[in-house]
Every structure is written in C-alpha cells, then in structure tokens.
Scaffold this motif. Structure first.
Motif, PDB file in Angstrom:
ATOM      1  N   THR A 122       0.839  -1.190   0.000  1.00  0.00           N
ATOM      2  CA  THR A 122       0.000   0.000   0.000  1.00  0.00           C
ATOM      3  C   THR A 122       0.875   1.240   0.000  1.00  0.00           C
ATOM      4  OG1 THR A 122      -1.849   1.099   1.126  1.00  0.00           O
ATOM      5  CG2 THR A 122      -0.116   0.194   2.507  1.00  0.00           C
ATOM      6  N   GLN A 123       0.262   2.427   0.048  1.00  0.00           N
ATOM      7  CA  GLN A 123       1.020   3.657   0.232  1.00  0.00           C
ATOM      8  C   GLN A 123       0.259   4.554   1.197  1.00  0.00           C
ATOM      9  OE1 GLN A 123       1.541   5.877  -3.391  1.00  0.00           O
ATOM     10  NE2 GLN A 123      -0.490   6.777  -3.298  1.00  0.00           N
ATOM     11  N   GLY A 124       0.939   5.595   1.699  1.00  0.00           N
ATOM     12  CA  GLY A 124       0.287   6.502   2.629  1.00  0.00           C
ATOM     13  C   GLY A 124      -0.009   5.875   3.978  1.00  0.00           C
ATOM     14  N   SER A 125       0.672   4.786   4.315  1.00  0.00           N
ATOM     15  CA  SER A 125       0.495   4.080   5.589  1.00  0.00           C
ATOM     16  C   SER A 125      -0.918   3.537   5.778  1.00  0.00           C
ATOM     17  CB  SER A 125       0.854   4.986   6.775  1.00  0.00           C
ATOM     18  OG  SER A 125       2.217   5.307   6.762  1.00  0.00           O
ATOM     19  N   ARG A 126      -1.665   3.382   4.685  1.00  0.00           N
ATOM     20  CA  ARG A 126      -3.000   2.799   4.807  1.00  0.00           C
ATOM     21  C   ARG A 126      -2.892   1.373   5.345  1.00  0.00           C
ATOM     22  NH1 ARG A 126      -3.577   5.363  -0.452  1.00  0.00           N
ATOM     23  NH2 ARG A 126      -5.149   7.023  -0.391  1.00  0.00           N
TER      24      ARG A 126
END
Length: 407
Positions: free
Chosen positions: A146-150
């Motif tokens: 994932t990205q953005g710490s989702r």
C-alpha cells in the motif's frame, strides 16, 4: 515537442507535471485528474495506475519518449513496466516490484546479510496470531504494497491484532500482511539518487510523529538530522548498502529507518522521491538539485553521470496537520502564511469554510502540509510556532468546535 507520460495526478505529482510541460507534451495517466493539471497536459487517461497494460497501450498510442512518476509508490511498477516494454530508460519491472513489496524487501535484505527486525509475512489471522505469540511483545502490521500508511497499525495484544488484522489485509493487493516486532526508537529519513547504478545520498533528516491513536503518520520531517555525525553516517552507509544491493539503476530514492537500541533498521525504501513535497522542494532546498529536471532527464536518457550536489544549504522540512472530522467553519491567516518568505510550496488553499472532512486521521493521505525553511533548527522551530499561531482554522465536530491538529 516530444511526448512524455507521467503516471499519477495527486498534489505531489503536480510539480513534476508543471516542469515537464515546459519541454514536453505531457500525457497523464491517473484515476482522477483535477483542474489544476489542465493547463499543463496534452492528453490524459483516467485509469487505475496499477493497470500497467492499459497504460502501456496509451503510451504506445502517443509514441512517448519517456515515462516517469514521483512521490507515489503505486505508480512505480507501471512506470517500470511501460519503460521496459518500450525499451525506454527505466529501472526494470522486477526492480520496480522489489521496491514496492515490503516482503520482498525484507527477503532481499536477508540475502544481503542486513539485520532485520523479527518479521513474518502471513496470509491469515491465524498465522498472524501464532507469530504474535511466538515473538512476544508489541507488533506492527503492514499491508505488503500500500502507500500513505494505509492499513499500517500497532497491536499490543492478541485481541487488538484480531480486531485490526482485516483492515491491514484489505489494503494489500494479495491480502498478505507483514507482522513485525514494533520498535519505538529514533527515526530517520534519507533521500538519494542513482545514475547508471552509481548511488549517492542527498540528505538525511529526522521524522517526528503525531501523538494520535491509529494515526501512523509523520507530523514533520526536518533536514538535516540533529544526530551526531557518526550516527548519521551509519544511517547513510546502511542506505547505500541497501540501494546498491537492490540494484537500482536510476532515479530518486526515499528510505525510512528506525533505531531499536543501538541498531538501525530499515522501515521501507522506495524508488521514487519522498512525498509531501520532499522530492520537489526539500531535496532542492537541501542539496541544490533540480529534482524535476533530473527525473525528466533520466526518463528520457539525457542524464549523463551524477549531478553536482551541494552541502546542506539550510534547515528545511514540512509541517503537516489534520483537519478534525467535521465541517470547517472559520479560516484565517492562510494568505498571510503563504506570503511569508520562508514558506514554500503548500496545500493551504484547501483550507476553506465549508470544507468537510469525513476521512478522519488514520493515515498519511488525509494530512495537509506546507514547506518551511530556516537558517538553523532553533529558527525553524520558532517559525513553525509562528505559523501555527497565524493559521486559525476551526472545525465544527460532533464534540464541538476544534482547531487544526498539529500534534
């Protein structure tokens, strides 16, 4: 002019698109493209940026001379794939996958003999609980890609792991999850670049976090680090070992590290520039590098050798904040803050009366931020405090009127 393809159209890709439009016909591929991009693009494709074959067909149609992205993980694989399929400069699809899969990263580091925090990739809650009991203590669970710490969450009990596991798995493309011993030591961020497999560190900074439950996001990243020279060099040497060991041919890198006792461990690394305008602004303020120009030149085969890098030029960093869940009812100080000579690129124009925030503050993607510079850390902190005082924003929430969340 030649045609170039940029994948991704969030706030942090806009600087690259703006710069590219000065020398190229820009074609953009992204799921959503705001009006801010319209003046700078020749054409666009509304698409999930992970749909690499559809993007490849679009690239062929427009006979592109290069493909690139910045400040986003999910586009890295597609950029690598399109470049490889069209014979354009790139990092190779296999390398693109390595830099966007947290499990593969850890496997490769183990092969390189680099110390890792105890971790395991699991495919079910039962496996996660079994490993939790095996290693003992608090753990952090992470989706693979994932990205953005989702979906990234800390778990301090089996019950908490049980409650949070599904959210982590939901954000992983194959539903696999990394369970890793949770470290709470000092954190660093390192930006670097590679040309023809030759790597150089650009700058190293400190990471400071929000003190919010389930908000695994930095409130600021400030360059240069306050660490002593010996410790900073240990982090930089480890970063060099990782990036060269991963075989990165070209591009900007963004790596995050954490200490556990005296040991330094990689949290993750990425074959793209740091988000929240780290790549577009903080690298430039720190090292003098024309980041967008560099990215465009390597994507089109024009970059010959490593660029000239200056010593750290100033103290600089981003200040991030959350809007409380609710409706914004008062905004004051935006134009005054934007006019400050030490405030650079920012997202403050999004602060408007009537704006509703339904996302809460559970990951990085719902933050807003601004870039600040100063001659030294003390002045930086003073300027940050001044900005927080000047920026008066109130949100009507279920619990009454609340200010912006800075801590």
């Amino acid at each position: 002019m030649d045609n170039i393809l940029i994948i991704g159209a969030g706030d942090f890709q806009l600087p690259l698109v703006q710069r590219a439009s000065k020398s190229y016909n820009v074609y953009l591929a992204a799921p959503v493209i705001s009006d801010a991009f319209t003046p700078y693009i020749k054409g666009s494709l509304l698409i999930d940026v992970r749909d690499k074959d559809a993007i490849l067909a679009f690239a062929r149609e427009h006979s592109i001379c290069g493909v690139t992205t910045d400040q986003t993980d999910i586009a890295v694989r597609s950029v690598a794939y399109v470049a490889e399929q069209l014979g354009l400069p790139g990092i190779g699809y296999e390398t693109g996958v390595l830099f966007t899969d947290k499990s593969l990263m850890r496997t490769r580091m183990a092969e390189l003999g680099i110390k890792l925090l105890p971790n395991r990739t699991v495919t079910s809650l039962e496996e996660a609980l079994s490993y939790y009991e095996e290693i003992g203590g608090d753990v952090i669970i992470k989706p693979l890609d994932t990205q953005g710490s989702r979906g990234v969450q800390v778990c301090c009990s089996a019950a908490e792991l049980t409650a949070k596991y599904a959210e982590a798995a939901r954000w992983s493309s194959n539903h696999e999850v990394i369970v890793e011993r949770f470290a709470t030591g000092r954190e660093f961020v390192v930006e670097g670049l590679a040309v023809d497999y030759e790597f150089r560190n650009l700058c190293i900074g400190d990471t400071l976090y929000f003190d919010l439950p389930d908000a695994f996001a930095a409130k600021s990243r400030i360059f240069p680090t306050l660490a002593d020279d010996a410790l900073a060099q240990r982090v930089l040497d480890l970063n060099t070992r990782i990036i060269t060991g991963f075989g990165l041919k070209q591009g900007i890198t963004h790596s995050e590290f954490i200490m556990d006792g005296d040991e330094i461990y990689l949290i993750e690394t990425a074959a793209r520039g740091g988000g929240v305008f780290i790549s577009s602004d903080l690298i430039s303020l720190s090292s003098g590098l024309d980041t967008e120009g560099f990215l465009l030149d390597i994507a089109t085969g024009k970059q010959n050798g490593l660029p000239t890098i200056k010593p750290q030029q100033c103290v600089c960093g981003y200040l991030a904040f959350y809007i409380p869940t609710g409706k914004v009812v008062r905004v004051e100080g935006v134009k005054e803050v934007q006019a400050l000579p030490y405030v650079h690129r920012n997202q403050l124009s999004k602060l408007q009366v009537g704006k509703e925030n339904k996302e809460g503050h559970t990951d990085k993607t719902s933050r807003l931020a601004l870039i600040v510079s100063a001659p030294d850390r003390e002045t930086f902190n003073q300027r940050a405090a001044q900005i927080r005082q000047m920026l008066q924003v109130e949100t009507e929430t279920a619990d009454g009127i609340k200010p912006l969340i800075w801590e």
